[in-house]
Design a protein around this motif. Structure first.
Motif, mmCIF file in Angstrom:
data_model
loop_
_atom_site.group_PDB
_atom_site.id
_atom_site.type_symbol
_atom_site.label_atom_id
_atom_site.label_comp_id
_atom_site.label_asym_id
_atom_site.label_seq_id
_atom_site.Cartn_x
_atom_site.Cartn_y
_atom_site.Cartn_z
ATOM 1 N N GLY A 147 0.839 -1.195 0.000
ATOM 2 C CA GLY A 147 0.000 0.000 0.000
ATOM 3 C C GLY A 147 0.872 1.243 0.000
ATOM 4 O O GLY A 147 1.849 1.311 0.740
ATOM 5 N N ILE A 148 0.522 2.200 -0.837
ATOM 6 C CA ILE A 148 1.274 3.455 -0.903
ATOM 7 C C ILE A 148 0.290 4.607 -0.808
ATOM 8 O O ILE A 148 -0.705 4.642 -1.530
ATOM 9 C CB ILE A 148 2.083 3.569 -2.210
ATOM 10 C CG1 ILE A 148 3.124 2.470 -2.259
ATOM 11 C CG2 ILE A 148 2.730 4.942 -2.322
ATOM 12 C CD1 ILE A 148 3.988 2.482 -3.486
ATOM 13 N N LYS A 149 0.582 5.518 0.110
ATOM 14 C CA LYS A 149 -0.245 6.709 0.233
ATOM 15 C C LYS A 149 0.659 7.904 0.459
ATOM 16 O O LYS A 149 1.827 7.754 0.798
ATOM 17 C CB LYS A 149 -1.269 6.557 1.343
ATOM 18 C CG LYS A 149 -0.672 6.265 2.703
ATOM 19 C CD LYS A 149 -1.770 5.949 3.693
ATOM 20 C CE LYS A 149 -1.196 5.604 5.029
ATOM 21 N NZ LYS A 149 -1.161 4.219 5.346
ATOM 22 N N ALA A 150 0.116 9.085 0.250
ATOM 23 C CA ALA A 150 0.917 10.296 0.394
ATOM 24 C C ALA A 150 0.116 11.363 1.119
ATOM 25 O O ALA A 150 -1.117 11.357 1.105
ATOM 26 C CB ALA A 150 1.349 10.812 -0.973
ATOM 27 N N THR A 151 0.846 12.244 1.750
ATOM 28 C CA THR A 151 0.247 13.384 2.419
ATOM 29 C C THR A 151 1.213 14.555 2.315
ATOM 30 O O THR A 151 2.341 14.386 1.862
ATOM 31 C CB THR A 151 -0.082 13.057 3.887
ATOM 32 O OG1 THR A 151 -0.844 14.121 4.449
ATOM 33 C CG2 THR A 151 1.182 12.820 4.714
ATOM 34 N N THR A 152 0.758 15.712 2.703
ATOM 35 C CA THR A 152 1.633 16.878 2.722
ATOM 36 C C THR A 152 1.888 17.275 4.164
ATOM 37 O O THR A 152 1.223 16.790 5.082
ATOM 38 C CB THR A 152 1.004 18.080 1.987
ATOM 39 O OG1 THR A 152 -0.154 18.496 2.709
ATOM 40 C CG2 THR A 152 0.637 17.729 0.553
ATOM 41 N N SER A 153 2.824 18.167 4.354
ATOM 42 C CA SER A 153 3.099 18.672 5.697
ATOM 43 C C SER A 153 2.553 20.089 5.854
ATOM 44 O O SER A 153 3.012 20.847 6.704
ATOM 45 C CB SER A 153 4.597 18.626 5.996
ATOM 46 O OG SER A 153 5.301 19.360 5.022
ATOM 47 N N GLU A 154 1.588 20.423 4.994
ATOM 48 C CA GLU A 154 0.914 21.724 5.070
ATOM 49 C C GLU A 154 1.891 22.892 5.013
ATOM 50 O O GLU A 154 1.786 23.855 5.765
ATOM 51 C CB GLU A 154 0.043 21.808 6.331
ATOM 52 C CG GLU A 154 -1.011 20.728 6.448
ATOM 53 C CD GLU A 154 -2.055 20.778 5.352
ATOM 54 O OE1 GLU A 154 -2.382 21.885 4.898
ATOM 55 O OE2 GLU A 154 -2.520 19.711 4.944
ATOM 56 N N LYS A 155 2.886 22.764 4.139
ATOM 57 C CA LYS A 155 3.889 23.817 3.902
ATOM 58 C C LYS A 155 4.798 24.079 5.108
ATOM 59 O O LYS A 155 5.450 25.098 5.191
ATOM 60 C CB LYS A 155 3.231 25.137 3.480
ATOM 61 C CG LYS A 155 2.304 25.030 2.307
ATOM 62 C CD LYS A 155 3.060 24.966 1.029
ATOM 63 C CE LYS A 155 2.080 24.999 -0.140
ATOM 64 N NZ LYS A 155 2.672 24.631 -1.364
ATOM 65 N N MET A 156 4.863 23.132 6.051
ATOM 66 C CA MET A 156 5.701 23.303 7.238
ATOM 67 C C MET A 156 6.961 22.450 7.130
ATOM 68 O O MET A 156 6.948 21.351 6.577
ATOM 69 C CB MET A 156 4.916 22.924 8.501
ATOM 70 C CG MET A 156 3.759 23.863 8.737
ATOM 71 S SD MET A 156 2.639 23.484 10.107
ATOM 72 C CE MET A 156 3.523 22.495 11.203
ATOM 73 N N GLY A 157 8.053 22.943 7.687
ATOM 74 C CA GLY A 157 9.301 22.192 7.735
ATOM 75 C C GLY A 157 9.969 22.051 6.382
ATOM 76 O O GLY A 157 9.580 22.678 5.398
ATOM 77 N N PHE A 158 11.019 21.205 6.344
ATOM 78 C CA PHE A 158 11.793 21.059 5.104
ATOM 79 C C PHE A 158 10.981 20.419 3.990
ATOM 80 O O PHE A 158 11.164 20.733 2.823
ATOM 81 C CB PHE A 158 13.107 20.300 5.349
ATOM 82 C CG PHE A 158 12.952 18.828 5.578
ATOM 83 C CD1 PHE A 158 13.051 17.933 4.528
ATOM 84 C CD2 PHE A 158 12.727 18.328 6.848
ATOM 85 C CE1 PHE A 158 12.926 16.572 4.721
ATOM 86 C CE2 PHE A 158 12.597 16.968 7.070
ATOM 87 C CZ PHE A 158 12.692 16.086 6.001
ATOM 88 N N THR A 159 10.038 19.536 4.349
ATOM 89 C CA THR A 159 9.204 18.954 3.296
ATOM 90 C C THR A 159 8.235 19.994 2.741
ATOM 91 O O THR A 159 7.959 20.011 1.545
ATOM 92 C CB THR A 159 8.433 17.726 3.807
ATOM 93 O OG1 THR A 159 7.634 18.102 4.930
ATOM 94 C CG2 THR A 159 9.364 16.594 4.178
ATOM 95 N N GLY A 160 7.723 20.851 3.592
ATOM 96 C CA GLY A 160 6.817 21.906 3.157
ATOM 97 C C GLY A 160 7.483 22.934 2.265
ATOM 98 O O GLY A 160 6.847 23.518 1.394
ATOM 99 N N ARG A 161 8.787 23.128 2.494
ATOM 100 C CA ARG A 161 9.541 24.058 1.652
ATOM 101 C C ARG A 161 10.022 23.393 0.374
ATOM 102 O O ARG A 161 10.672 24.013 -0.460
ATOM 103 C CB ARG A 161 10.734 24.616 2.434
ATOM 104 C CG ARG A 161 10.348 25.520 3.593
ATOM 105 C CD ARG A 161 11.550 26.199 4.213
ATOM 106 N NE ARG A 161 12.529 25.258 4.733
ATOM 107 C CZ ARG A 161 12.551 24.788 5.986
ATOM 108 N NH1 ARG A 161 11.632 25.172 6.848
ATOM 109 N NH2 ARG A 161 13.482 23.942 6.371
ATOM 110 N N GLY A 162 9.746 22.113 0.205
ATOM 111 C CA GLY A 162 10.160 21.394 -0.995
ATOM 112 C C GLY A 162 11.633 21.011 -0.992
ATOM 113 O O GLY A 162 12.207 20.739 -2.045
ATOM 114 N N GLU A 163 12.234 20.943 0.196
ATOM 115 C CA GLU A 163 13.658 20.617 0.306
ATOM 116 C C GLU A 163 13.918 19.123 0.444
ATOM 117 O O GLU A 163 15.066 18.699 0.437
ATOM 118 C CB GLU A 163 14.263 21.353 1.502
ATOM 119 C CG GLU A 163 14.218 22.858 1.358
ATOM 120 C CD GLU A 163 14.633 23.585 2.624
ATOM 121 O OE1 GLU A 163 14.870 22.916 3.664
ATOM 122 O OE2 GLU A 163 14.708 24.817 2.586
ATOM 123 N N GLY A 164 12.872 18.334 0.576
ATOM 124 C CA GLY A 164 13.069 16.900 0.726
ATOM 125 C C GLY A 164 11.745 16.165 0.806
ATOM 126 O O GLY A 164 10.674 16.772 0.794
#
Length: 72
Positions: free
Chosen positions: A39-56
């Motif tokens: 099973g594979i699913k995805a979510t966002t971090s609501e533009k918070m942290g390094f994932t929210g900034r698109g850095e990783g």
């Protein structure tokens, strides 16, 4: 024995849905199980942290593992 794998990705981009089937197939091949057990699913971090900034991207995985019946 791996019974099931569940993967959650946290990222703002790219969208996972166009790649989901290919990812399931590849992960299943690596793990030696059917793709129906991945099973594979995805979510966002609501533009918070390094994932929210698109850095990783963050990936978290959980495996359900079964022991052979002959093991006491």
């Amino acid at each position: 024995m791996i019974a099931h794998l569940d993967v959650t990705m946290v990222c703002e981009a790219p969208r996972v849905s166009p790649y989901r089937d290919a990812m399931r197939e590849r992960i299943a091949a690596i793990a030696g199980i059917s793709s129906s057990r991945v099973g594979i699913k995805a979510t966002t971090s609501e533009k918070m942290g390094f994932t929210g900034r698109g850095e990783g991207i963050v990936a978290m995985a959980t495996a359900t593992v079964r022991l052979p019946w002959s093991v006491a």
